[in-house]
Design a protein around this motif. Structure first.
Motif, PDB file in Angstrom:
ATOM      1  N   ASP A  94       0.853  -1.073  -0.108  1.00  0.00           N
ATOM      2  CA  ASP A  94       0.049  -0.122  -0.119  1.00  0.00           C
ATOM      3  C   ASP A  94       0.868   1.111   0.131  1.00  0.00           C
ATOM      4  O   ASP A  94       0.528   2.293  -0.779  1.00  0.00           O
ATOM      5  CB  ASP A  94      -0.739   0.116   1.163  1.00  0.00           C
ATOM      6  CG  ASP A  94      -1.999   0.908   1.058  1.00  0.00           C
ATOM      7  OD1 ASP A  94      -2.721   0.981   0.124  1.00  0.00           O
ATOM      8  OD2 ASP A  94      -1.921   1.900   2.030  1.00  0.00           O
ATOM      9  N   LEU A 101      -3.670   0.170  -2.933  1.00  0.00           N
ATOM     10  CA  LEU A 101      -4.064  -1.215  -2.916  1.00  0.00           C
ATOM     11  C   LEU A 101      -5.370  -1.507  -2.496  1.00  0.00           C
ATOM     12  O   LEU A 101      -5.941  -0.577  -1.713  1.00  0.00           O
ATOM     13  CB  LEU A 101      -3.139  -1.751  -1.887  1.00  0.00           C
ATOM     14  CG  LEU A 101      -3.257  -3.283  -1.482  1.00  0.00           C
ATOM     15  CD1 LEU A 101      -2.890  -3.914  -2.897  1.00  0.00           C
ATOM     16  CD2 LEU A 101      -2.436  -3.679  -0.422  1.00  0.00           C
ATOM     17  N   PRO A 166       0.775   1.378   6.322  1.00  0.00           N
ATOM     18  CA  PRO A 166       0.221   1.617   5.125  1.00  0.00           C
ATOM     19  C   PRO A 166       0.170   2.989   4.838  1.00  0.00           C
ATOM     20  O   PRO A 166       0.374   3.917   5.770  1.00  0.00           O
ATOM     21  CB  PRO A 166      -1.130   0.840   5.118  1.00  0.00           C
ATOM     22  CG  PRO A 166      -1.387   0.719   6.661  1.00  0.00           C
ATOM     23  CD  PRO A 166       0.175   0.653   7.130  1.00  0.00           C
ATOM     24  N   PRO A 172      -5.516  -0.496   3.693  1.00  0.00           N
ATOM     25  CA  PRO A 172      -5.836  -0.686   2.406  1.00  0.00           C
ATOM     26  C   PRO A 172      -7.371  -1.363   2.702  1.00  0.00           C
ATOM     27  O   PRO A 172      -7.639  -1.868   3.793  1.00  0.00           O
ATOM     28  CB  PRO A 172      -5.312  -1.706   1.676  1.00  0.00           C
ATOM     29  CG  PRO A 172      -4.511  -2.459   2.500  1.00  0.00           C
ATOM     30  CD  PRO A 172      -4.349  -1.681   3.657  1.00  0.00           C
TER      31      PRO A 172
END
Length: 314
Positions: A94, A101, A166, A172
């Motif tokens: 991500d 993502l 992330p 995500p």
């Protein structure tokens, strides 16, 4: 009507069946799809029962060759992995893709081949659904940041954190595959999106309503399908049969009874797709039954997508 988005499934399994293992070509397909206006690029998963390149490696390469499209797994068998390691990988992907993502996941279709796949990795097949649910919960806690301590039915650990985090706070979006009452309620309860493949738009509409009736959160209604485009419908059907039977080692009729698929002209394909759009599908992931992905990408973008409801552009 909200705009209909379209994604492209990279031919990782097709490559393996042909004895080709050119991962750089997959990244080039991703770049071409982006240039043609596709909204997302996807990679499938099955390391043993239907071997192919690892989807996270493929999507990492695609992340470096694209800058706009979403990158998704269609779908990842999350229960085959430990959630700390998988959460770490997905967080890194991500971040590498600047937050593009989509973590599409599934429990695994019940079949002898899938059961053998789980057995080879040492995961109890009969407990795969609860393992998937627990894995999603664990990964979301890890993506939220800070040390995590967890004690569940499948996993237990103390003071674990992953880095890098992330790109998006909370990680995500998680889209789940599946149909039938238990799977639909699971989507409503824990998922950000739904990625099924029902063979009839009417089934899709009815199942989508089940999700909507059981959640007050937004859940992206997506769809996974297979297309074989040809000016000659009969030839398209023969090509689809060859593709499906080679892919699954099962008759086309058996797979077509459970999966959305169409063979025919671009115009007829658009009319068929419009049935799913009317049923509520808003992000359609297309697997092309072809040996020529460059041509299929261009033909769909130029001759099918403009005819799908919600796709008119100024």
């Amino acid at each position: 009507m909200p705009e209909t988005r379209f994604g492209y499934l990279l031919p990782t399994r097709d490559q393996a069946l042909a004895g080709e293992h050119d991962l750089k070509a997959l990244a080039r397909y991703a770049r071409r799809a982006e240039a043609l206006g596709y909204d997302s690029v996807w990679a499938g998963d099955s390391p043993i029962s239907r071997p192919r390149a690892d989807p996270l490696i493929v999507l990492a390469a695609a992340a470096e060759t694209t800058g706009r499209v979403a990158l998704g797994t269609a779908v990842l068998l999350a229960a085959l992995r430990h959630p700390v390691l998988l959460g770490h990988q997905l967080a890194g992907l991500d971040r590498l893709s600047d937050g593009r993502l989509v973590a599409g996941m599934g429990a695994g279709f019940p079949s002898p081949a899938t059961e053998a796949e789980f057995g080879a990795i040492g995961v109890t097949f009969k407990r795969r659904v609860s393992r998937l649910e627990e894995s999603v919960a664990v990964m979301r806690r890890l993506w939220a940041g800070g040390p995590v301590t967890h004690s569940g039915d499948h996993f237990a650990f103390a003071d674990v954190a992953v880095a890098p985090p992330p790109a998006r706070p909370g990680g995500p979006p998680v889209w789940l595959a599946g149909g039938g009452e238990p799977a639909l309620r699971r989507v409503a309860r824990i998922a950000d999106g739904w990625l099924p493949y029902p063979p009839e738009p009417g089934v899709y509409a009815a199942e989508r309503r089940v999700i909507e009736q059981n959640t007050d959160r937004p859940v992206t209604p997506a769809l996974y399908l297979t297309l074989c485009l040809d000016a000659d419908p009969e030839r398209a059907r023969r090509r689809l049969r060859a593709f499906i039977e080679n892919y699954y080692d099962a008759p086309l009729e058996a797979i077509g009874a459970i999966q959305a698929m169409f063979a025919g002209t671009p115009e007829d394909a658009a009319a068929w797709l419009n049935g799913y759009v009317a049923a509520g599908a808003r992000h359609i992931v297309v697997r092309f039954a072809t040996g020529d992905h460059e041509s299929a990408l261009e033909e769909f973008a130029g001759r099918v997508r403009p005819l799908v409801d919600g796709e008119a552009r100024s």
